[in-house]
Design an enzyme around this catalytic site. Structure first.
Site, PDB file in Angstrom:
ATOM      1  N   GLU A 225      -3.161  61.311  54.902  1.00  0.00           N
ATOM      2  CA  GLU A 225      -4.187  60.686  53.837  1.00  0.00           C
ATOM      3  C   GLU A 225      -4.217  61.621  52.348  1.00  0.00           C
ATOM      4  O   GLU A 225      -4.298  60.814  51.432  1.00  0.00           O
ATOM      5  CB  GLU A 225      -5.454  60.271  54.361  1.00  0.00           C
ATOM      6  CG  GLU A 225      -6.159  61.561  54.329  1.00  0.00           C
ATOM      7  CD  GLU A 225      -7.467  61.723  54.171  1.00  0.00           C
ATOM      8  OE1 GLU A 225      -8.098  61.243  53.876  1.00  0.00           O
ATOM      9  OE2 GLU A 225      -8.073  61.220  55.687  1.00  0.00           O
TER      10      GLU A 225
ATOM     11  N   GLU B 290      -6.472  39.953  61.128  1.00  0.00           N
ATOM     12  CA  GLU B 290      -6.395  38.397  61.499  1.00  0.00           C
ATOM     13  C   GLU B 290      -6.920  36.972  60.433  1.00  0.00           C
ATOM     14  O   GLU B 290      -7.113  36.160  61.100  1.00  0.00           O
ATOM     15  CB  GLU B 290      -8.420  38.633  61.600  1.00  0.00           C
ATOM     16  CG  GLU B 290      -9.142  39.483  62.411  1.00  0.00           C
ATOM     17  CD  GLU B 290      -9.674  39.645  63.699  1.00  0.00           C
ATOM     18  OE1 GLU B 290      -8.949  37.997  64.021  1.00  0.00           O
ATOM     19  OE2 GLU B 290      -9.781  40.017  64.806  1.00  0.00           O
TER      20      GLU B 290
END
Length: 300
Positions: A115, A84
């Site tokens: 992960e 953004e």
């Protein structure tokens, strides 16, 4: 074997023990009541968040980057916040980087074992040439994700500033960070579903870090998005509105000035408020290091 006992994010919430027996209204009311705890938890660590903002601002001013690293929901939130920044602040896409365990594929799909791979965190930073000019922010609700810890360790070894965002106290990530942002929001409505309160808390902290640091480097004039990128019709109108709000001119003059200013709101505003040409406005902004308010003071 990983032991999750004692993790706040894995504890059962006493207020929702009968969750499966609740009506729709009761469920969403319970969620709303729990969500109210998020800003209260963040308020307790605002000074620490401000310290991270100062470090990020310093990095930006010296050509460095802000790099988020996380897995699952935490990784997706980092990527979202990073993505953004270019349209909102008109910055290069490489200025704020979001890395997620398993790569871009993991944004929509589960990547088994990614992960848990500590080495992968290091490798992903190496791929983007991470250096001591950059700031790393590790994100994980649990505070113990190996992928994130691997990245944090590598960043520290490079001499970079490292922060962490987690929702458990005294986590491994907190111990590895220069500044630990521990947002203790308590057990989730649905046990272990850390995309809920923990996810909301992480997103709010990320909002603060990027917004505050971008404002600090001159990406706002008053409270206006002065460097907004005009990539579609809505953003073109927003740019015109920003120039109009800042200067009091009508839409036609705002658009005409934006055209002369190479579509830069910042340049257009300085042109109008100082009676400068586009080139003169750019020189004023350059002297003011991009801060509109400072550029206006220089002209006076």
């Amino acid at each position: 074997m990983l032991n999750l006992n004692g993790f706040t994010t894995e504890s059962r919430n006493e207020n929702t023990m009968e969750l499966d027996q609740m009506s729709s209204l009761e469920i969403v009311s319970a969620m709303n009541n729990e969500d109210k705890k998020v800003p209260e938890a963040i308020e307790k660590i605002l000074p620490n968040i401000a310290q991270v903002v100062d470090k990020v601002t310093e990095a930006f001013e010296n050509g460095g980057r802000l790099v988020y690293v996380g897995a699952g929901t935490s990784g997706r939130l980092g990527v979202l916040d990073a993505s953004e920044c270019p349209p909102t602040y008109g910055v290069d896409p490489g200025m704020v980087v979001g890395l997620i365990a398993g790569g871009d594929y993991a944004l929509r799909n589960a990547v088994e074992g990614a992960e848990d791979n500590r080495e992968l965190g290091k490798e992903d930073l190496e791929k983007i040439n991470f250096s001591n000019k950059d700031v790393l922010v590790g994100i994980a609700a649990s505070g113990r994700t190996p992928y994130v810890l691997g990245a944090m360790e590598y960043a520290k070894n490079q001499g970079a500033f490292v922060a962490s965002i987690s929702c458990n106290a005294n986590s491994a990530m907190s111990q590895a960070a220069d500044i630990a942002l521990e947002v203790i929001v308590g057990p989730e409505v649905l046990t272990g579903s850390s995309r809920l309160k923990a996810g909301s808390a992480q997103k709010m902290v990320l909002n603060m870090i990027t917004t505050a640091s971008m404002v600090r480097i001159g990406k706002a004039y008053q409270n206006l998005m002065i460097d907004v990128m005009q990539s579609n019709e809505k953003l073109e109108r927003r740019a015109e509105n920003i120039v109009m709000e800042s200067t009091g001119v009508d839409r036609q003059e705002a658009r005409e000035t934006l055209n002369k200013a190479d579509n830069s709101c910042k340049v257009a505003v300085v042109m109008i408020l100082t009676g400068s040409t586009s080139q003169e406005a750019k020189e004023l902004l350059n002297e003011a290091k991009g801060h509109v308010a400072q550029a206006l003071k220089i002209k006076k």
